[in-house]
Design an enzyme around this catalytic site. Structure first.
Site, PDB file in Angstrom:
ATOM      1  N   HIS A 240       0.835  -1.205   0.000  1.00 10.61           N
ATOM      2  CA  HIS A 240       0.000   0.000   0.000  1.00 10.61           C
ATOM      3  C   HIS A 240       0.874   1.262   0.000  1.00 10.61           C
ATOM      4  O   HIS A 240       0.737   2.124  -0.870  1.00 10.61           O
ATOM      5  CB  HIS A 240      -0.908  -0.035   1.238  1.00 10.61           C
ATOM      6  CG  HIS A 240      -1.834   1.124   1.359  1.00 10.61           C
ATOM      7  ND1 HIS A 240      -3.176   1.042   1.086  1.00 10.61           N
ATOM      8  CD2 HIS A 240      -1.607   2.403   1.715  1.00 10.61           C
ATOM      9  CE1 HIS A 240      -3.728   2.224   1.261  1.00 10.61           C
ATOM     10  NE2 HIS A 240      -2.803   3.079   1.650  1.00 10.61           N
ATOM     11  N   GLU A 241       1.793   1.315   0.928  1.00  7.65           N
ATOM     12  CA  GLU A 241       2.660   2.506   1.007  1.00  7.65           C
ATOM     13  C   GLU A 241       3.574   2.593  -0.210  1.00  7.65           C
ATOM     14  O   GLU A 241       3.858   3.684  -0.706  1.00  7.65           O
ATOM     15  CB  GLU A 241       3.491   2.484   2.294  1.00  7.65           C
ATOM     16  CG  GLU A 241       2.671   2.501   3.586  1.00  7.65           C
ATOM     17  CD  GLU A 241       1.677   3.635   3.654  1.00  7.65           C
ATOM     18  OE1 GLU A 241       1.936   4.703   3.069  1.00  7.65           O
ATOM     19  OE2 GLU A 241       0.609   3.449   4.269  1.00  7.65           O
TER      20      GLU A 241
ATOM     21  N   HIS B 178       1.740   4.372  -2.922  1.00  9.60           N
ATOM     22  CA  HIS B 178       1.756   5.838  -2.759  1.00  9.60           C
ATOM     23  C   HIS B 178       3.111   6.399  -3.186  1.00  9.60           C
ATOM     24  O   HIS B 178       3.199   7.351  -3.953  1.00  9.60           O
ATOM     25  CB  HIS B 178       1.561   6.218  -1.288  1.00  9.60           C
ATOM     26  CG  HIS B 178       0.153   6.043  -0.784  1.00  9.60           C
ATOM     27  ND1 HIS B 178      -0.936   6.589  -1.410  1.00  9.60           N
ATOM     28  CD2 HIS B 178      -0.321   5.418   0.319  1.00  9.60           C
ATOM     29  CE1 HIS B 178      -2.027   6.282  -0.719  1.00  9.60           C
ATOM     30  NE2 HIS B 178      -1.687   5.563   0.331  1.00  9.60           N
TER      31      HIS B 178
ATOM     32  N   ASP C 187      -7.585   7.503   2.590  1.00 11.35           N
ATOM     33  CA  ASP C 187      -7.174   7.971   1.256  1.00 11.35           C
ATOM     34  C   ASP C 187      -8.397   8.298   0.414  1.00 11.35           C
ATOM     35  O   ASP C 187      -8.455   9.324  -0.262  1.00 11.35           O
ATOM     36  CB  ASP C 187      -6.377   6.880   0.525  1.00 11.35           C
ATOM     37  CG  ASP C 187      -5.087   6.541   1.243  1.00 11.35           C
ATOM     38  OD1 ASP C 187      -4.587   7.406   1.971  1.00 11.35           O
ATOM     39  OD2 ASP C 187      -4.603   5.415   1.075  1.00 11.35           O
TER      40      ASP C 187
END
Ligand code: ZN
Length: 426
Positions: free
Chosen positions: A159-160, A163, A235
């Site tokens: 997930h990170e 980003h 988000d």
């Protein structure tokens, strides 16, 4: 006292209004009140009584916004005046790395740095203390005690990474400061972008790219895993809000054009015109919805393309995160070039943790744990200066003993949470 008269739910003859009336009378009465200077401050100029703003009332209006680079430097100088600083501390570098910080934030930063130095029994503040404090102020305190399952950690890492990778790939986005899968506050992971300079306005392209970056986490989950998680809730909320503002407030939709749609909501007690909500036709409401959806869909599509085209980099960043928990923007650059990251760096963290009470079986692991915390602080210092410093720093302190520990996550998590938590209890 200066709030608009006659608004809100109270009557028109309360004491506050009488006070304002009297002040207005005194301010432009026929007699001169020599020697009296009236100064007032507000953070809600939008609800001031119009009479206060008329010419002849307050002659000078000084807008105080968040400080710029020079301002931050001066504010830091004030707050560090009575703080013992080590030689490596460069106020200018700290000021450069903290765009958007208010005066209070900067004061808080100095406080946190001092607390950290005190915790480590140092009599001076090092740059590493400021780096630690900056991360704490920016991203919240680490929650080392929260133990995630391997699966959760893997999802968070991807997930990170989603980003971070989109932020790196899209031109004009704010540079990635740090990516971490150490839980902080309510977040399981953090991707922190820091603008290089103070920003005062945003272009449509910048905002469209930002939508892509915000969706990066969820889209990465979609690509890698069969299922998606609740982790992207925040988000998605931010994406929706931003897209709505682009359409309704900033006139960035082609179909609707530059007009405000709907009233921004104001609180009844503070506000004005609470009965005059401008009506929006059903047709316009539908158009707004479809424009918002259009923006989000477009961003999602772009995000998916970006991430699938750079899937190798995505894997590389995610596995580096799983290995080190926190990586810096520069390290992501290395990974995106397809190169391997240099081994963990030990550094000034070593002498910090000599002071830790070393007790029993935890001893060996506690000595390793600070590296994960110190490595980002060190490499982060580099990106404030130049990239060339990274290899140099490794040269000074080869980090062989730490390498074997990298694989053993559970041990590292437990051992780290133990000493730091104990300190917090005091
Ligand atoms: Zn996210």
């Amino acid at each position: 006292v200066g709030r608009q008269r006659g608004a809100g739910l109270g009557g028109g003859h309360d004491e506050r209004e009488q006070t304002l009336n009297q002040m207005l009378v005194e301010m432009d009465g026929f007699e001169s009140n020599e020697g009296v200077i009236l100064i007032a401050a507000t953070n809600r100029p939008d609800v001031l009584d119009p009479a206060l703003l008329r010419p002849g009332r307050f002659d000078r209006q000084v807008v105080v916004s968040t400080p710029d680079l020079r301002g931050r430097e001066r504010i830091l100088q004030v707050h560090t005046r009575r703080t013992p600083l080590a030689k490596d501390v460069d106020i200018a570098v700290i000021a450069k790395g903290t765009p958007g910080f208010s005066g209070a934030d900067l004061e808080n930063l100095v406080n946190e740095a001092a607390l950290q130095a005190a915790k480590l029994n140092k009599d001076r503040l090092n740059m590493s203390d400021f780096e630690y404090a900056k991360d704490k102020v920016l991203m919240g305190k680490e929650r080392r005690s929260l133990v995630l399952s391997d699966e959760e950690k893997k999802i968070t890492a991807y997930h990170e990474a989603g980003h971070a990778l989109t932020a790196k790939l899209l031109p004009g986005s704010d540079p990635v400061h740090k990516v971490s899968i150490i839980p902080r506050g309510r977040a399981l992971g953090v991707t922190m972008q820091l603008p290089e300079e103070d920003r005062h306005g945003y272009s449509r392209n910048y905002l469209r790219n930002n939508l892509v970056i915000l969706l990066g986490g969820r889209v990465a989950e979609e690509i890698i895993f069969t299922d998606i998680t609740t982790g992207a809730g925040n988000d998605i909320e931010r994406v929706t809000k931003m897209a709505r503002k682009m359409v309704c407030e900033w006139g960035m939709s082609e179909k609707i054009g530059p007009q405000t749609v709907g009233e921004t909501q104001q609180e009844v007690f503070l506000g004005r015109e609470w009965t005059q909500n401008s009506a929006v036709s059903a047709e316009m409401a539908r158009l707004v919805d479809s424009e918002i959806k259009g923006l989000v869909d477009e961003a999602r599509e772009r995000c998916r393309t970006l991430l699938t085209e750079n899937i190798d980099a995505l894997h590389a960043i995610a596995s580096a995160l799983l290995e080190r928990e926190t990586i810096s923007g520069d390290e992501i650059d290395i990974l995106m070039r397809g190169e391997k990251l240099p081994p963990f760096q030990t550094d000034d963290a070593n002498d910090e943790f000599k002071l830790e009470p070393a007790d029993g079986p935890e001893n060996t692991e506690a000595a390793q744990s600070p590296d994960s915390a110190a490595a980002p602080a060190e490499s982060e210092k580099d990106d404030a200066q130049t990239e060339q410093e990274a290899p140099e720093a490794q040269g000074e302190t080869p980090a062989e003993p730490e390498k074997p520990a990298n694989g053993s996550f559970p041990g590292r998590w437990d051992s780290f949470s133990a000493p730091s938590d104990r300190k917090d209890d005091k």
